[in-house]
Each structure stands twice: as C-alpha cells, then as structure tokens.
Design an enzyme around this catalytic site. Structure first.
Site, PDB file in Angstrom:
ATOM      1  N   GLU A   1       1.687  -2.377  12.572  1.00 58.46           N
ATOM      2  CA  GLU A   1       1.985  -3.876  12.347  1.00 58.46           C
ATOM      3  C   GLU A   1       2.429  -4.193  14.143  1.00 58.46           C
ATOM      4  OE1 GLU A   1       4.441  -4.107   8.771  1.00 58.46           O
ATOM      5  OE2 GLU A   1       3.619  -3.028   7.903  1.00 58.46           O
TER       6      GLU A   1
ATOM      7  N   LYS B   1       4.835   0.913  15.341  1.00 57.18           N
ATOM      8  CA  LYS B   1       5.920   0.358  14.295  1.00 57.18           C
ATOM      9  C   LYS B   1       5.963   1.715  13.709  1.00 57.18           C
ATOM     10  CE  LYS B   1       7.892  -2.418  10.785  1.00 57.18           C
ATOM     11  NZ  LYS B   1       7.013  -3.210   9.778  1.00 57.18           N
ATOM     12  N   GLN B   2       5.080   2.330  13.596  1.00 58.21           N
ATOM     13  CA  GLN B   2       4.544   3.778  12.758  1.00 58.21           C
ATOM     14  C   GLN B   2       4.130   4.027  12.443  1.00 58.21           C
ATOM     15  OE1 GLN B   2       4.858  -0.030   9.786  1.00 58.21           O
ATOM     16  NE2 GLN B   2       3.338   1.576   8.396  1.00 58.21           N
TER      17      GLN B   2
ATOM     18  N   TRP C   1       0.627  -1.282  -0.097  1.00 61.55           N
ATOM     19  CA  TRP C   1      -0.393   0.100   0.017  1.00 61.55           C
ATOM     20  C   TRP C   1       0.550   1.101  -0.448  1.00 61.55           C
ATOM     21  CZ3 TRP C   1      -0.451   3.153   4.490  1.00 61.55           C
ATOM     22  CH2 TRP C   1       0.397   2.519   5.032  1.00 61.55           C
ATOM     23  N   ASP C   2       2.004   1.351   0.193  1.00 56.26           N
ATOM     24  CA  ASP C   2       2.962   1.780   0.192  1.00 56.26           C
ATOM     25  C   ASP C   2       2.739   3.430  -1.110  1.00 56.26           C
ATOM     26  OD1 ASP C   2       3.923   0.098   1.683  1.00 56.26           O
ATOM     27  OD2 ASP C   2       5.824   0.201   1.993  1.00 56.26           O
TER      28      ASP C   2
END
Length: 845
Positions: A518, A630-631, A388-389
């Site tokens: 994640e 994580k992000q 999806w980046d």
C-alpha cells in the site's frame, strides 16, 4: 537477531522483553501471575475468549477500569455515510463499523457494601489463565478488604464452540477470614458504543488520524425494542439504528451456596440486573453461574431472536455447566489433534505457536458465513472489517486442519457475489469485483488508491477456493456454489486487462491497480496482481473442465446460469498463457510494477524510529515517490505462485526487495520468513518468524490494544509448515523441501488431505510421515515421489536443510546500481523542516 531495523517497525523481539515473573511459560496456556493495570489494553486483547460468533475481550468481570470494553457478535454492525471532501463517481458511500453488543459479562462483587475494583483494591495474590485446551479464561484473586477481611475470588468465562450462541460465566466468592454480607450484581449492560455507565469514554476511540482504529458514533446505535425479566432470567432486544440489524441477549443464573441469600432484579432499556445478597460465613463458598445467549439477524423481528435466546438458555441449563465444559474440552481435544504444530524442546516458542493457532480458531470456528475480521473478535481495530487477509493468510491453516471452517469462510464470499457484481458495474468491469474491506459485502474503503484499486482480492478469493477444493476433494462445493465466484472473477480480469503487441510479442496487460504494497498505488502491471490474475483465469478453465467430468449435471446448470460459452473459456486460457510478467533484464529481477525501478530508494535504515510506521508520518504522495514497501508484494508472489519462478529468480528478487521492505504491516514478516528460508537466508528467516510469532504477545507493533492481528497469527502456520517444513502445494500436490532452523531439533505438524490426516515430522536428517486418520497420501520430497499408508511409517532421508547464506540482503552490497540510462540509484529520507537533504548513493560512484 537481525540488526537491519526492518523487523516489527525496528523493534525486534528479545526473549527478555516479556516479564516471565508475570507471564509464566506454559505450553498449553497463557498465564498471568501478577496484577498490573498499566497495560490493560494489551492484556484485554490477549485474554479474549471467542468462538468466532461471540467474542469477549479480557475485561474484568467488575466492568470498571479498561482500555476498551469489548463484547462483540460477528457481523453486528452499524452503517454510516462516508463524506468525501471531493466526491466522484463510484467512490464508496456507506461505511460499516462493528459495534459493541450489549454486554452480558458484568458480575460485580460488593463485600460489606464495598465494591471490588481490581486496580484500586489491595490484591494479595493473583493468577489469570487462558487455557488452550479447555477454551476457558479463569482468574483467582485474594483480596484484603478495607476492613481487613480476606476474600477469595474465583471466576471463569468461556464461549462455547459446540453451542454457537452460548457463553458461560462463573463467579465463586469465599470469605477466607471473617463473615460479611456480600452482594453479586449480575448485569446486561448496553454501553451505547463507547461510553460506560459512569460516563467514561473508551480509550480506544477517536485517537488522532490512525486509520486502523474504530470509528465513534454520535447517535444512539441500539434502539430498544424488547425487555423482560422473569425470575433469574433477563432479556434485552434492540434494533441497530441505521444498518437495520437486530440483536437479542439473554442471561439466566444459578446459585450454589450453604449461606443464606435472597435475590432481586430490575430492568430498564439499557440495563438488566439480577442481584444476589448473601450472608457469607467464613469458609462457606458462594457460586453464581451465568448462562448467556446472543442472537442476531439482518432483519428478523427482535421477538424472533428473543425466542431463540430462550431456547438456547433452556437447552444449556438443562445440560448444566459441567456438561458444557466437557463438550468444550472434547471439541478442543479434536481441534488440537488436527492442528497442533509441535516444536521440540522450545517451550517459549511452543506456547506462542499454540497461542496464535488458538486465536485463529477463536476468530473463525463458529463465524459460519460471516467473514473473519482482521482483528477477529478481540478489538474494534479496522472497524471489524474483513479483508483479503482471510483468504491468503488464514484459510491455508483452516484448509489443512479444519476444512469445514474453511468452507464456511468461503461461503461468505459466495453470499457476497451479488454485491460484488454490482460493484463491478460501478467500476466498469465485467463479472464481479469483491470489496477490499467490508462487513456486509459492500465496499467500505474511503480511500480508493490503497483500497478499491486492490483488484487482486478477486484472485485471492479464487486462489483460496482452489486450495480448499484441491486439499479436500470437495468438488461438489465447487460445482454447486464456488464455480460462480471463480467464473465471475475470471470475467473481471478478462475485461480489466487488455492486449498489447511489441516486437512481435503479444501480452495481456493489467493497468491501474494496487498490489499488496500500500506504499505503491495505482500502477501498471503489478507483478503480484498479474501472476494471481493468471492463476485465476487458468483455474476458471480447469475448474469448469473438472466439474464437467465429476458433476456433469451441476456443470451444465452452471454454464446455463452463468451464460458461459466455449469461446469465452478459450479467451481466458489465452489471457492466462500470455499474461505480462514484468522482468528487468538489466537488474535481473522482476520489478514490482512497470515504474517501480524508476523511483528513488527510501533510506529505510536511516529513518528515525519515531517516524515509523511511515503511513502515520508522511503524506501518501511522499511515500509513493519512493521505492519503499509496506509489506511483502513481489516476495508474496514468489511464495504463492512458487511454480512461476525459478530458484535463481527467487533469490535475486528477495535480495532486492527485502532491504526496502519496512515491516510496517504485520502481514509481512511471516511471508518474508517463508521466502528467506527457501532461498537460503535461514537465520533471517528465523528472525522474521519469531518477530511475527511475538507480534501480539509482546505488542511489537504497539497497537495490540485495538485487537490481535489475525492474519499474522494465521501466516505463522504457513511460516512453520511452508517455511521451515518446506511445503508447496500450488498445483494441489504436496511437495516438501524442508528448512529446519539450526537451533531446533524437530518440527512436526498434521495435514489433512482429502479426509486422511498425516503427521509430518522434520528432523535434521529426515522427514517422517505417519497416517493418524484415514488411508494414504502421496507427496514428494525434493522432487522424488513417496506415499505413506495407514499403519506404516514413511522415512525420507534428508541431505541437509537446503542452502545456507550468511547475513541478510543489503542493497548496498549489490554493487553499483545504475539504471539502464546510466543514472545511479540514490537513497534519501524526505525531510519535513524545509531543508534540502543531500542524497547518498546506494553504492559509491
């Protein structure tokens, strides 16, 4: 710089980290002025040349010492059976991995029958340069041979942006002192995915449990189907064993020299050689130019691809090398006119910005209905998969600078729609469910919790379609093709979610999903997922109305083709309007999901750096028990759906989530920078930006060896334009609220909106807009409307650069954090020694 330890796995970029005696600052190129074999993997990735279809890592022409020999063709992959320790219905069954194409780069030099091997040779002078304006990688070396002779070696390599299937290489050798017999061996070499001709296995393959590295194969991947050599032209053709893809590669040569020479050639299933033996005289140069063509297919016979290679080479050799270079320069001149982001009086920053933007276009320009891999064509990390980046982090740059490239990337998803429909059936939802990671359109994630459960990819794709259509006005693409994706993704959300009533309030809920973070998986009502699903559902309603107005015939066909009813469209509108948007009144923030605030807090500041990133040192179930991110997840929602949150909510959410975000993902820093700038943490925004900016140039995450981080490179554009430039465009209108960094005097960037290109320039006291191509563009600055027209300069005064907050968020500064039941939040680190740690409180009780 920030001292939080959250930036780039705790390693923050320092201007002194990069050896500027070796890597000289040049605003229009990446230069290396001293040879050093200790970081081959890093420099191989940095000096990649690619056009999005063909990609060559920066390995040396001699083809010897390396970290990973990388010669890639977009979408060329092998498949393999995924073996689950405990299988279950619907698990992904077939993995896909990008494979090394037969390598046409080797051009080996022998002087007095001694091979030139860079890391063994006595190199007296060395320069290498990747030029962002010519797209050419050049190298200049002065070599002292074992016999004491001096040899000048000049090489160049480019992959054509104007001729998708073509690459061009050149090697010039001149005896500076002394005469000598020299030989140039130009080869096409099939290394069989990892093992070179000397039996040395790639350093990049098979390292530990690292999930981001490539897989290795035990079987023969390329099955020989064709070989031919006539004169100076060699051709090899193969079928990929299990995926069934076919590939052909061909090379032809020209030699220019005043020396006497002779040629010879040999060919076998896995190697073609064209050898030039020259009686080289002192001061008389010899130049060999190598024209290379690659063609691939999902199933066409190899002979068809061989014929295509022949036509590509015939045309290229008729044009000649100089014309190919001229075309390349002209193409890139136009690219930079549309794309160049300028930071005044900051040469180190400027070089890094252009490097990253150049890498994005190298990864995407000629991909043409192939996806954009997470590493582009710079390395085999992530097996060459598309995530999806691309839609969220890369497409915004392409939409506003290179819309045709963006359109081609979106058409990749259109062409995957049938497989996404089949996947939806497997997951018991309607419509279509796109894969979290893939090459051929099928889900390739073996770990469903952090992979398949990221249903948000459906909304991400629709979000990118909406951004493209609104920025370009290309409603024809929406009406004829993209509407199918928009509708089928809306149907997925409509069937995945469910209605729930409580205290007279009826909301639409989505359970059992994973958001971008994640480290927190399979949760209920993930905020990011819900606000993006809300967007997806509402845009499906709006898009159908728009095409009915502008393209009634296509709209009627779409309704028939997709069996759309008015009742269904009304349901989408209701589901969007009543989407559950989690909010915790007690903490005054949006919880990342319904259970997130019930967890304990990971003591991120106290976690040793040798335990980072967490995913490599702790079992997922350990990580899932904690509030640790994580992000950017909720913070990403604050940016993408900025229209759905108030300024107060954005500040509160950012101050809570920023301290517990690890930065273990390179996707995070650019987003954290954008929102930090908006809410007022401007120095922190700058810190996040420069760490993202130098992620690959300084190898901050220690994994650039396996390829550059394309999404990180892409989101840097957003950090510049949306973070510091203050652009928001969720509704399709350009709205600015600039946040120019204190240390910068000026930032300027072009935006192309419906065929009109405007350059916006932010200074400390004004925003200027000037039309470069086209007619007029409307926009707002801090809520006030403006219009810029061709031939006029629009100057908008700025009263400051928004709020400025000191320091950075620290969860311990939020006071006594108690849950509603009175329990105190604690921070701790899971230990792996069997001892039981004493928890510390976030704030003293």
């Amino acid at each position: 710089m920030s001292t939080s330890g959250r930036l780039a796995l705790g390693r923050e970029w320092n201007p002194e980290d990069i050896d500027r005696t070796r890597f000289t600052v040049d605003e229009w190129s990446l230069r290396e002025d001293r040879f050093d074999e200790r970081d081959f993997g890093h420099t191989e990735a940095l000096f990649t040349v690619s056009n999005g279809y063909i990609g060559f890592r920066g390995n040396y022409e001699e083809g010897r010492s390396n970290h990973e020999q990388g010669s890639y063709v977009s979408g060329l992959h092998e498949t393999w059976q995924i073996h689950h320790a405990e299988d279950a219905f619907g698990f992904a069954t077939v993995g896909q991995s990008m494979v090394n194409a037969p390598d046409a780069r080797p051009m080996r030099l022998y002087v007095d029958d001694e091979p030139f091997i860079p890391d063994k040779a006595e190199i007296l002078d060395y320069h290498r340069r990747l030029d962002f304006r010519s797209g050419e990688l050049t190298r200049e070396i002065l070599w002292r041979t074992p016999e004491g002779k001096l040899v000048s070696i000049q090489s160049s390599r480019l992959v054509s942006f104007t001729q998708r299937h073509l690459a061009l290489m050149r090697l010039t050798v001149t005896m500076v002192e002394g005469d000598a017999p020299i030989a140039l061996s130009c080869q096409i070499l099939n290394r069989q995915d990892g093992e070179d001709e000397f039996g040395v296995v790639q350093h990049s393959l098979g390292k530990g449990i690292e999930p981001r590295k490539a897989a290795a194969f035990s079987h023969r991947v390329f099955e020989p189907r064709y070989r031919d050599q006539q004169g100076l032209r060699s051709v090899l053709g193969y079928r990929v064993a299990k995926s069934g893809m076919t590939v052909a590669v061909a090379a032809d040569h020209r030699i220019e020299t005043g020396n006497e020479y002779q040629t010879s050639g040999t060919i076998s299933d896995d190697r073609a050689r064209n050898v030039f033996e020259i009686e080289a005289r002192e001061g008389v140069p010899t130049t060999v130019t190598k024209y290379v063509a690659y063609h691939t297919s999902n199933g066409y016979p190899v002979q068809e691809l061989v014929d295509r290679c022949g036509r590509t080479l015939d045309r290229a050799m008729a044009d000649g090398a100089e014309e190919i270079r001229r075309q390349q320069r002209a193409w890139l001149d136009e690219f930079w006119e549309r794309s160049d982001v300028r930071v005044a009086d900051q040469p180190e920053i400027q070089q890094a910005v252009r490097f990253n933007l150049f890498q994005v276009i190298q990864a995407s320009a000629r991909a043409e209905q192939r996806g954009i891999p997470a590493k582009g064509l710079t390395g085999s990390g992530y097996n060459g998969h598309y995530f999806w980046d691309g839609e969220i982090f890369i497409l915004p740059f392409l939409v506003y600078s290179n819309p045709e490239v963006a359109r081609n990337a979106l058409r990749t998803r259109v062409q995957m729609l049938d497989q996404a429909r089949a996947r939806a059936v497997e997951l018991s939802v309607d419509g279509a469910l796109f894969p979290w990671r893939t090459i051929n359109g099928e889900e390739s994630s073996a770990y469903y919790a952090a992979g398949t459960a990221q249903y948000h990819i459906d909304a991400d794709i629709t979000y990118a379609i909406a951004k493209y259509v609104r920025a370009t006005g290309d409603t024809e693409f929406l009406a004829r093709e993209a509407i199918d994706v928009v509708v089928e993704t809306a149907r997925m959300w409509a069937s995945l979610g469910f209605w729930r009533g409580f205290n007279g309030r009826r909301t639409f809920n989505i359970h059992g999903v994973t958001g971008p973070d994640e480290y927190t998986t399979v949760v209920n009502n993930n905020l990011f997922t819900n606000v993006m699903a809300q967007f997806n559902l509402q845009y499906a309603v709006d898009a159908l109305a728009e095409i009915a107005l502008k393209h009634p015939d296509d709209a009627a066909l779409a309704r028939t083709r997709l069996h759309i009813t008015d009742d269904e469209v009304e349901r989408w509108a209701q589901q969007a309007a009543h989407m559950e948007i989690p909010f915790n009144e007690h903490f005054g923030i949006h919880p990342q999901d319904e259970q997130f605030l019930d967890r304990e807090v990971w003591d991120l500041a106290g976690t040793p750096l040798d335990k980072r990133p967490l995913l490599l040192h702790f079992h997922p179930l350990v990580i899932y028990r904690f509030q640790v991110i994580k992000q950017a997840d909720t913070v990403l929602a604050l940016y993408l759906r900025s229209d759905a949150f108030t300024a107060h909510e954005k500040l509160a959410d950012f101050e809570y989530y920023d301290p517990i975000t690890t930065g273990d993902s390179t996707l995070s820093g650019g987003v954290q920078s954008i929102v930090a700038a908006e809410v007022g943490y401007q120095e922190l925004a700058y810190d996040y930006f420069v760490n993202a900016l130098f992620t690959d140039l300084d190898n901050l995450h220690r994994n650039t060896d396996d390829g550059l981080h394309m999404a990180c490179a892409g989101v840097l554009w957003s950090a510049l334009v949306s973070g510091f430039g203050g652009l928001r465009d969720v509704t399709g209108e350009l709205a600015f609220d600039p946040r120019l960094p204190e240390r910068w005097s000026e930032l300027s960037f072009p935006l192309t909106v419906q065929s009109t290109r405007v350059r916006f320039t932010v200074t400390r006291d004004a925003l200027r807009a000037e039309v470069e191509v086209g007619d007029r563009v409307r926009f707002t600055v801090r809520g006030r409307p403006y219009e810029v027209r061709a031939g006029q300069l629009c100057v908008v005064p700025l009263d400051g650069q928004g709020p400025v907050l000191p320091g950075e968020p620290d969860i311990s500064q939020l006071g006594e954090l108690r849950r509603e039941d009175g329990t105190l939040l604690t921070t701790s680190i899971p230990v792996q020694t069997g001892s039981i740690p004493l928890p510390h409180t976030v704030a003293e009780a």
